[in-house]
Design a protein around this motif. Structure first.
Motif, PDB file in Angstrom:
ATOM      1  N   HIS A 212     -40.192 -29.795  -7.129  1.00  0.00           N
ATOM      2  CA  HIS A 212     -39.697 -29.685  -8.499  1.00  0.00           C
ATOM      3  C   HIS A 212     -40.847 -29.592  -9.495  1.00  0.00           C
ATOM      4  O   HIS A 212     -40.797 -28.800 -10.454  1.00  0.00           O
ATOM      5  CB  HIS A 212     -38.822 -30.899  -8.837  1.00  0.00           C
ATOM      6  CG  HIS A 212     -37.520 -30.917  -8.101  1.00  0.00           C
ATOM      7  ND1 HIS A 212     -36.784 -29.785  -7.858  1.00  0.00           N
ATOM      8  CD2 HIS A 212     -36.818 -31.949  -7.556  1.00  0.00           C
ATOM      9  CE1 HIS A 212     -35.691 -30.104  -7.197  1.00  0.00           C
ATOM     10  NE2 HIS A 212     -35.687 -31.427  -6.992  1.00  0.00           N
ATOM     11  N   THR A 240     -34.920 -23.999 -17.876  1.00  0.00           N
ATOM     12  CA  THR A 240     -35.119 -24.263 -16.443  1.00  0.00           C
ATOM     13  C   THR A 240     -36.019 -25.478 -16.231  1.00  0.00           C
ATOM     14  O   THR A 240     -35.764 -26.321 -15.363  1.00  0.00           O
ATOM     15  CB  THR A 240     -35.737 -23.027 -15.763  1.00  0.00           C
ATOM     16  OG1 THR A 240     -34.875 -21.906 -15.956  1.00  0.00           O
ATOM     17  CG2 THR A 240     -35.921 -23.276 -14.271  1.00  0.00           C
ATOM     18  N   VAL A 244     -34.904 -28.789 -14.126  1.00  0.00           N
ATOM     19  CA  VAL A 244     -35.695 -29.211 -12.963  1.00  0.00           C
ATOM     20  C   VAL A 244     -36.330 -30.573 -13.226  1.00  0.00           C
ATOM     21  O   VAL A 244     -36.422 -31.436 -12.336  1.00  0.00           O
ATOM     22  CB  VAL A 244     -36.751 -28.157 -12.613  1.00  0.00           C
ATOM     23  CG1 VAL A 244     -37.663 -28.649 -11.493  1.00  0.00           C
ATOM     24  CG2 VAL A 244     -36.081 -26.849 -12.197  1.00  0.00           C
ATOM     25  N   THR A 247     -33.820 -33.296 -12.637  1.00  0.00           N
ATOM     26  CA  THR A 247     -33.621 -33.499 -11.199  1.00  0.00           C
ATOM     27  C   THR A 247     -34.791 -34.260 -10.584  1.00  0.00           C
ATOM     28  O   THR A 247     -34.618 -35.170  -9.764  1.00  0.00           O
ATOM     29  CB  THR A 247     -33.444 -32.153 -10.490  1.00  0.00           C
ATOM     30  OG1 THR A 247     -32.354 -31.446 -11.072  1.00  0.00           O
ATOM     31  CG2 THR A 247     -33.174 -32.362  -9.004  1.00  0.00           C
TER      32      THR A 247
END
Length: 405
Positions: A212, A240, A244, A247
């Motif tokens: 990531h 994006t 990411v 996450t």
């Protein structure tokens, strides 16, 4: 349980916690049962001239000799010596023998054998035999050979009973101690298995987070280069990066608290991407090549779980099928089911083999470590795990993983 039974249990527990009080009650019971014999029982004909009349001094001697049993467990050899000394005084004063002090003598012999080591117990038994035969010479009465042998045999039998009970208590204590040691060893093995599994999970999560972060770095570089001439593309790249990054933060929270030592660190060449549910077909093909018949069902609309859950679910299936290969037997079959919902993913692995007891207990030097690892993995992602025998025979593993947005 009736109130009377409960009262008896409570009374027994109270005396077990207070052994000296129990021994004092025993001595009092002997006195209450035996003292009337001093006044009510008539001596056999012809023996009156050998004994003095029972008086208060005789009564005090009997009470003193009998009540020494209060310390029979903590000072058994001293108690036996005091009882023998009291009997000597009674014999010198020509008082008749009484039931309480004679029974106290036997109880003292038993206590020395039951509560002291072999050397002290043997010394106490020798003292008891010498004292018994001396009393038989001093007190007038039947000195027939059979009577002497019977009395000596009775003392030896009481001593042997005490030794037997002491050995039995020592044996039971050793069994309890061994069980406690095994329980501690089992707990140590389980903790070691959890540490080992956490270390492996930490390595896998390290790969996920590193991926990531790499994606975020590339996207940030792209956004910087096109920010002036292509704002829409830059915004898309920043979006994006945000997704990411969230996450990655979620996965980082999983790593916190998972210990990792230097000796667990693997060389960089071994940090390859971890498998996930996308590699499940390859895993099942490999298992089928070993001779185990495996079927796969996928229910619901397949969704992409977080990378950590993806790895954990794959490892869970891999471990369960490995246990089936080891323990289920040559004719066993296995079934793998993935059930997707909007909120969670349920993974079920079942077989119809015969290895239930072996799987639950584990084998080798690390009993049950695979099951410990399963619990660690599922708990790390807030899931639930059930492991146990399957209805109709065989073994089953069922895990539920929450699917995070």
């Amino acid at each position: 349980m009736s109130p009377r039974i409960r009262g008896l249990h409570a009374c027994r527990a109270w005396f077990q916690a207070r052994p000296r009080a129990a021994d004092a009650v025993l001595a009092l019971a002997l006195l209450v049962a035996g003292l009337p014999q001093l006044y009510l029982e008539e001596l056999p004909g012809g023996l009156e001239r050998y004994y003095a009349q029972t008086d208060v001094w005789h009564l005090l001697l009997v009470v003193a000799v009998t009540m020494t049993l209060t310390w029979r467990r903590s000072r058994p050899l001293a108690v036996l010596g005091l009882i023998v000394a009291g009997e000597v005084v009674i014999a010198v004063a020509h008082y008749p023998p009484a039931a309480p002090d004679m029974v106290a003598f036997m109880v003292a012999v038993y206590s020395v054998a039951a509560h002291r080591g072999l050397a002290v117990a043997a010394l106490g038994g020798l003292v008891a035999l010498v004292a018994l035969n001396a009393f038989m010479l001093v007190f007038p009465g039947d000195m027939a050979l059979m009577s002497v042998l019977t009395d000596n045999a009775f003392v030896v039998g009481v001593w042997a009973l005490g030794r037997n009970l002491r050995l039995r208590r020592a044996y039971l204590a050793e069994l309890e101690d061994r069980a406690a040691r095994l329980e501690r060893a089992r707990g140590t093995d389980a903790r070691a298995a959890r540490v080992e599994e956490r270390s492996r999970i930490a390595r896998e999560l390290h790969d996920v987070v590193a991926h990531h972060v790499s994606v975020m770095t590339v996207q940030a570089g792209a956004a910087r280069r096109i920010m002036d001439r292509h704002p829409a593309g830059a915004r898309e790249a920043m979006t994006t990066i945000e997704e990411v990054g969230r996450t990655a933060l979620s996965e980082m929270r999983r790593i916190v608290g998972v210990l990792r030592t230097e000796r667990d660190a693997e060389p960089a060449g071994e940090l390859a991407p971890q498998p996930g549910l996308g590699d499940l077909g390859e895993l099942l093909d490999h298992v089928r090549e070993t001779g185990l018949a495996v079927q796969l069902w996928i229910e619901g609309e397949a969704r992409t779980p977080s990378p950590g859950v993806d790895v954990a679910a794959f490892r869970l299936i891999q471990e369960a099928l490995t246990n089936t290969l080891k323990h289920a037997g040559p004719q066993a079959r296995a079934w793998v089911r993935l059930h997707y919902t909007d909120r969670d993913l349920t993974v079920e692995i079942e077989d119809d083999g015969r290895g239930t007891a072996t799987i639950m207990a584990g084998n080798g030097d690390h009993p049950g470590h695979g099951l410990v690892g399963m619990y660690e993995r599922v708990a790390l992602y807030g899931g639930e795990l059930r492991i146990g025998p399957r209805v109709g025979g065989g073994f089953g593993v069922r895990a539920r993983f929450p699917l995070e947005a």
